[in-house]
Write a protein that holds these residues in place. Sequence first.
Motif, PDB file in Angstrom:
ATOM      1  N   VAL A 114      51.142-109.964  53.455  1.00  0.00           N
ATOM      2  CA  VAL A 114      50.911-109.567  52.068  1.00  0.00           C
ATOM      3  C   VAL A 114      49.426-109.279  51.908  1.00  0.00           C
ATOM      4  N   GLY A 115      49.116-108.502  50.896  1.00  0.00           N
ATOM      5  CA  GLY A 115      47.725-108.121  50.657  1.00  0.00           C
ATOM      6  C   GLY A 115      47.365-106.789  51.292  1.00  0.00           C
ATOM      7  N   GLU A 116      48.307-106.185  52.003  1.00  0.00           N
ATOM      8  CA  GLU A 116      48.017-104.957  52.748  1.00  0.00           C
ATOM      9  C   GLU A 116      47.854-103.747  51.836  1.00  0.00           C
ATOM     10  N   ILE A 117      48.542-103.732  50.691  1.00  0.00           N
ATOM     11  CA  ILE A 117      48.463-102.559  49.815  1.00  0.00           C
ATOM     12  C   ILE A 117      47.043-102.383  49.300  1.00  0.00           C
ATOM     13  N   SER A 118      46.449-103.447  48.819  1.00  0.00           N
ATOM     14  CA  SER A 118      45.087-103.376  48.302  1.00  0.00           C
ATOM     15  C   SER A 118      44.090-102.989  49.390  1.00  0.00           C
ATOM     16  N   LEU A 119      44.249-103.561  50.584  1.00  0.00           N
ATOM     17  CA  LEU A 119      43.315-103.284  51.675  1.00  0.00           C
ATOM     18  C   LEU A 119      43.461-101.879  52.239  1.00  0.00           C
ATOM     19  N   VAL A 120      44.680-101.504  52.551  1.00  0.00           N
ATOM     20  CA  VAL A 120      44.914-100.244  53.248  1.00  0.00           C
ATOM     21  C   VAL A 120      44.846 -99.051  52.305  1.00  0.00           C
ATOM     22  N   LEU A 121      45.439 -99.180  51.119  1.00  0.00           N
ATOM     23  CA  LEU A 121      45.449 -98.063  50.173  1.00  0.00           C
ATOM     24  C   LEU A 121      44.215 -98.065  49.274  1.00  0.00           C
ATOM     25  N   ARG A 122      43.368 -99.078  49.430  1.00  0.00           N
ATOM     26  CA  ARG A 122      42.083 -99.186  48.719  1.00  0.00           C
ATOM     27  C   ARG A 122      42.214 -99.036  47.203  1.00  0.00           C
ATOM     28  N   ARG A 123      43.068 -99.891  46.662  1.00  0.00           N
ATOM     29  CA  ARG A 123      43.222 -99.923  45.211  1.00  0.00           C
ATOM     30  C   ARG A 123      43.689-101.318  44.800  1.00  0.00           C
ATOM     31  N   PRO A 124      43.628-101.623  43.517  1.00  0.00           N
ATOM     32  CA  PRO A 124      44.043-102.961  43.074  1.00  0.00           C
ATOM     33  C   PRO A 124      45.493-103.240  43.460  1.00  0.00           C
ATOM     34  N   ALA A 125      45.794-104.509  43.636  1.00  0.00           N
ATOM     35  CA  ALA A 125      47.143-104.930  44.006  1.00  0.00           C
ATOM     36  C   ALA A 125      48.136-104.516  42.923  1.00  0.00           C
ATOM     37  N   ASN A 126      49.318-104.068  43.332  1.00  0.00           N
ATOM     38  CA  ASN A 126      50.317-103.615  42.362  1.00  0.00           C
ATOM     39  C   ASN A 126      51.338-104.697  42.015  1.00  0.00           C
ATOM     40  N   ALA A 127      51.146-105.909  42.547  1.00  0.00           N
ATOM     41  CA  ALA A 127      52.048-107.020  42.254  1.00  0.00           C
ATOM     42  C   ALA A 127      51.322-108.333  42.532  1.00  0.00           C
ATOM     43  N   THR A 128      51.884-109.400  41.999  1.00  0.00           N
ATOM     44  CA  THR A 128      51.386-110.745  42.279  1.00  0.00           C
ATOM     45  C   THR A 128      52.258-111.345  43.373  1.00  0.00           C
ATOM     46  N   VAL A 129      51.630-112.027  44.319  1.00  0.00           N
ATOM     47  CA  VAL A 129      52.362-112.728  45.372  1.00  0.00           C
ATOM     48  C   VAL A 129      52.069-114.203  45.186  1.00  0.00           C
ATOM     49  N   ARG A 130      53.138-114.991  44.977  1.00  0.00           N
ATOM     50  CA  ARG A 130      53.000-116.394  44.617  1.00  0.00           C
ATOM     51  C   ARG A 130      53.861-117.262  45.543  1.00  0.00           C
ATOM     52  N   ALA A 131      53.317-118.399  45.950  1.00  0.00           N
ATOM     53  CA  ALA A 131      54.068-119.325  46.813  1.00  0.00           C
ATOM     54  C   ALA A 131      55.245-119.914  46.051  1.00  0.00           C
ATOM     55  N   LEU A 132      56.417-119.895  46.701  1.00  0.00           N
ATOM     56  CA  LEU A 132      57.612-120.528  46.138  1.00  0.00           C
ATOM     57  C   LEU A 132      57.759-121.958  46.642  1.00  0.00           C
ATOM     58  N   THR A 133      57.298-122.178  47.865  1.00  0.00           N
ATOM     59  CA  THR A 133      57.377-123.481  48.531  1.00  0.00           C
ATOM     60  C   THR A 133      55.995-123.766  49.102  1.00  0.00           C
ATOM     61  N   PRO A 134      55.750-124.980  49.596  1.00  0.00           N
ATOM     62  CA  PRO A 134      54.484-125.182  50.311  1.00  0.00           C
ATOM     63  C   PRO A 134      54.409-124.124  51.424  1.00  0.00           C
ATOM     64  N   THR A 135      53.335-123.378  51.434  1.00  0.00           N
ATOM     65  CA  THR A 135      53.215-122.220  52.320  1.00  0.00           C
ATOM     66  C   THR A 135      51.930-122.273  53.118  1.00  0.00           C
ATOM     67  N   VAL A 136      52.035-121.944  54.392  1.00  0.00           N
ATOM     68  CA  VAL A 136      50.863-121.795  55.248  1.00  0.00           C
ATOM     69  C   VAL A 136      50.740-120.312  55.563  1.00  0.00           C
ATOM     70  N   ALA A 137      49.567-119.764  55.311  1.00  0.00           N
ATOM     71  CA  ALA A 137      49.306-118.354  55.588  1.00  0.00           C
ATOM     72  C   ALA A 137      48.020-118.248  56.392  1.00  0.00           C
ATOM     73  N   LEU A 138      47.991-117.291  57.272  1.00  0.00           N
ATOM     74  CA  LEU A 138      46.789-117.003  58.042  1.00  0.00           C
ATOM     75  C   LEU A 138      46.088-115.848  57.345  1.00  0.00           C
ATOM     76  N   HIS A 139      44.828-116.055  57.008  1.00  0.00           N
ATOM     77  CA  HIS A 139      44.080-115.096  56.201  1.00  0.00           C
ATOM     78  C   HIS A 139      43.039-114.376  57.041  1.00  0.00           C
ATOM     79  N   LEU A 140      43.053-113.067  56.962  1.00  0.00           N
ATOM     80  CA  LEU A 140      42.043-112.231  57.617  1.00  0.00           C
ATOM     81  C   LEU A 140      41.246-111.587  56.494  1.00  0.00           C
ATOM     82  N   GLY A 141      40.010-112.076  56.289  1.00  0.00           N
ATOM     83  CA  GLY A 141      39.177-111.585  55.198  1.00  0.00           C
ATOM     84  C   GLY A 141      38.886-110.098  55.302  1.00  0.00           C
ATOM     85  N   ARG A 142      38.473-109.522  54.189  1.00  0.00           N
ATOM     86  CA  ARG A 142      38.236-108.072  54.089  1.00  0.00           C
ATOM     87  C   ARG A 142      37.297-107.556  55.184  1.00  0.00           C
ATOM     88  N   ASP A 143      36.178-108.235  55.426  1.00  0.00           N
ATOM     89  CA  ASP A 143      35.231-107.764  56.449  1.00  0.00           C
ATOM     90  C   ASP A 143      35.823-107.860  57.847  1.00  0.00           C
TER      91      ASP A 143
END
Length: 187
Positions: A114-143
């Motif tokens: 998730v988060g690819e639309i904002s990064l790749v298409l270079r525009r604000p996110a078109n939806a909210t992504v929210r955890a439903l359960t305890p979630t572990v995500a690996l984050h690759l910062g913008r830079d």
Amino acid sequence: DEVATVLAISREDLERLGAVTPEIGQQLSSFCRGRMIANLLRHSSILGSVSGKDREALFHRFATEHFDPGHALVEEGGEGTGLFLLASGAVEVVGRDSDGDELRIAELGPGNVVGEISLVLRRPANATVRALTPTVALHLGRDDFQDAIREHPTLLGELYETATQRDEETRTVVAQEAMDVEDIVLL
């Protein structure tokens, strides 16, 4: 026939052992993280777009983040902070209809990004992504993301395809909801 020996220990007993001998907890944590990494390396289409030896190097650029239920990874209208690769748990993708009401678009789990639309298409996110359960995500910062796509152009291609497909799906779901509401006739 092969014989397997399985040893079992309760969570409570393991936590007690870890309190007395912290090395046990550290080893178990290291083992679990390694197994999670191996599963993601095998099953993530995004990581699969990068060749084998480069895949592990790319993976180590990601930082582990934990999200409680209800916490947003991505906010609609916001600039993305980076790319999130879901390692465990579940998230919901929620958009807004023309009246501003929430509309659930999708539920995603391990291996999804998730988060690819904002990064790749270079525009604000078109939806909210929210955890439903305890979630572990690996984050690759913008830079780090920018560096990664320079080093691995196939990664950008895979993410571009995912971003454009999801963007279209989001627009279609929101437009369909608006049409369904317009079809209601008040007497």
